[in-house]
Design a protein around this motif. Structure first.
Motif, mmCIF file in Angstrom:
data_model
loop_
_atom_site.group_PDB
_atom_site.id
_atom_site.type_symbol
_atom_site.label_atom_id
_atom_site.label_comp_id
_atom_site.label_asym_id
_atom_site.label_seq_id
_atom_site.Cartn_x
_atom_site.Cartn_y
_atom_site.Cartn_z
ATOM 1 N N ILE A 189 -57.502 -16.400 -15.323
ATOM 2 C CA ILE A 189 -56.259 -16.860 -15.943
ATOM 3 C C ILE A 189 -55.801 -18.231 -15.446
ATOM 4 O O ILE A 189 -54.927 -18.832 -16.064
ATOM 5 C CB ILE A 189 -55.130 -15.827 -15.740
ATOM 6 C CG1 ILE A 189 -54.961 -15.550 -14.251
ATOM 7 C CG2 ILE A 189 -55.425 -14.565 -16.533
ATOM 8 C CD1 ILE A 189 -53.673 -14.906 -13.886
ATOM 9 N N ILE B 120 -54.082 -18.266 -20.428
ATOM 10 C CA ILE B 120 -54.217 -16.883 -20.881
ATOM 11 C C ILE B 120 -54.471 -16.795 -22.379
ATOM 12 O O ILE B 120 -55.450 -16.208 -22.811
ATOM 13 C CB ILE B 120 -52.978 -16.055 -20.477
ATOM 14 C CG1 ILE B 120 -52.896 -15.983 -18.948
ATOM 15 C CG2 ILE B 120 -53.043 -14.654 -21.074
ATOM 16 C CD1 ILE B 120 -51.689 -15.263 -18.405
ATOM 17 N N SER C 291 -50.798 -7.409 -13.706
ATOM 18 C CA SER C 291 -50.098 -8.693 -13.788
ATOM 19 C C SER C 291 -50.996 -9.801 -13.271
ATOM 20 O O SER C 291 -51.774 -9.609 -12.331
ATOM 21 C CB SER C 291 -48.823 -8.656 -12.948
ATOM 22 O OG SER C 291 -47.963 -7.663 -13.437
ATOM 23 N N SER C 292 -50.868 -10.951 -13.894
ATOM 24 C CA SER C 292 -51.675 -12.093 -13.469
ATOM 25 C C SER C 292 -51.243 -12.529 -12.073
ATOM 26 O O SER C 292 -50.056 -12.557 -11.761
ATOM 27 C CB SER C 292 -51.526 -13.237 -14.472
ATOM 28 O OG SER C 292 -50.169 -13.525 -14.680
ATOM 29 N N ASP C 293 -52.215 -12.814 -11.238
ATOM 30 C CA ASP C 293 -51.938 -13.318 -9.895
ATOM 31 C C ASP C 293 -53.103 -14.180 -9.429
ATOM 32 O O ASP C 293 -54.128 -14.265 -10.095
ATOM 33 C CB ASP C 293 -51.648 -12.176 -8.911
ATOM 34 C CG ASP C 293 -52.840 -11.250 -8.685
ATOM 35 O OD1 ASP C 293 -53.988 -11.713 -8.720
ATOM 36 O OD2 ASP C 293 -52.610 -10.049 -8.455
ATOM 37 N N THR D 188 -56.919 -13.048 -10.463
ATOM 38 C CA THR D 188 -56.976 -14.000 -11.588
ATOM 39 C C THR D 188 -57.371 -13.325 -12.903
ATOM 40 O O THR D 188 -58.165 -13.840 -13.679
ATOM 41 C CB THR D 188 -57.912 -15.188 -11.280
ATOM 42 O OG1 THR D 188 -59.254 -14.744 -11.189
ATOM 43 C CG2 THR D 188 -57.499 -15.923 -10.032
ATOM 44 N N THR D 189 -56.782 -12.155 -13.126
ATOM 45 C CA THR D 189 -57.061 -11.366 -14.323
ATOM 46 C C THR D 189 -55.750 -10.760 -14.817
ATOM 47 O O THR D 189 -54.928 -10.324 -14.011
ATOM 48 C CB THR D 189 -58.048 -10.227 -13.992
ATOM 49 O OG1 THR D 189 -59.265 -10.800 -13.527
ATOM 50 C CG2 THR D 189 -58.331 -9.351 -15.192
ATOM 51 N N ALA D 190 -55.587 -10.734 -16.128
ATOM 52 C CA ALA D 190 -54.460 -10.024 -16.737
ATOM 53 C C ALA D 190 -55.041 -8.917 -17.607
ATOM 54 O O ALA D 190 -56.086 -9.101 -18.235
ATOM 55 C CB ALA D 190 -53.616 -10.975 -17.572
#
Length: 163
Positions: free
Chosen positions: A142, A146, A59-61, A65-67
């Motif tokens: 992200i 995205i 999950s993006s966070d 900073t990656t999905a």
């Protein structure tokens, strides 16, 4: 000598078993490929042609900073044209598919291939006409956004594969 013979027999049995299992699915390219992860949710028809299934894995966070996730495309299924502000990396996990950057010829992609989609470059990807395909997607940075979805890939565009 007996131990060597026993090991050889076990090895032959294992190889024979995997050969039989592998051959049973190779004769039918439309059979669902084995997936690394469980099948996800049916992807929205507004962004995909045909049946594609998406499952999120990372999950993006604001820390990483990656999905990331996996998409499984049935034969003939594909994404719309789209772009990623920070680019995208695809790791093909099964099957045969297509990938195309705008203005470039369609690329044939196979299990084990890694594809880099440059930032802000319009592209699409999906299964080939005759085989399902799945890939892991990774979208970095992200915080820049995205994905921006665009128009569907037409049948004419899809069928211009040079394979």
């Amino acid at each position: 000598m007996r131990k060597l013979l026993n090991n050889l027999l076990v090895a032959c049995a294992v190889v024979g078993f995997f050969s039989l299992v592998g051959c049973s699915s190779q004769n039918d390219p439309d059979k669902q490929l084995s997936q690394v992860f469980q099948q996800g949710q049916l992807a929205p028809a507004q962004f995909f042609t045909g049946n594609a299934y998406v499952i999120g894995m990372v999950s993006s966070d604001s820390v990483f900073t990656t999905a990331a996730g996996e998409v499984y495309f049935e034969a003939g299924a594909r994404s719309n044209w789209h772009l990623h502000p920070s680019g995208q990396i695809l790791i093909v996990t099964s099957g045969v598919g297509y990938h195309q950057l705008i203005g470039e010829p369609i690329e044939l992609i196979h299990k084990g291939d890694v594809v880099k989609c440059p930032p802000n470059v319009l592209h699409w990807h999906g299964a080939s006409k005759d085989s399902a395909m799945s890939h892991i997607y990774i979208v970095p940075n992200i915080e820049k956004g995205i994905v921006e979805w665009k128009q569907p890939v037409t049948e004419e565009e899809y069928l211009t594969v040079n394979d």
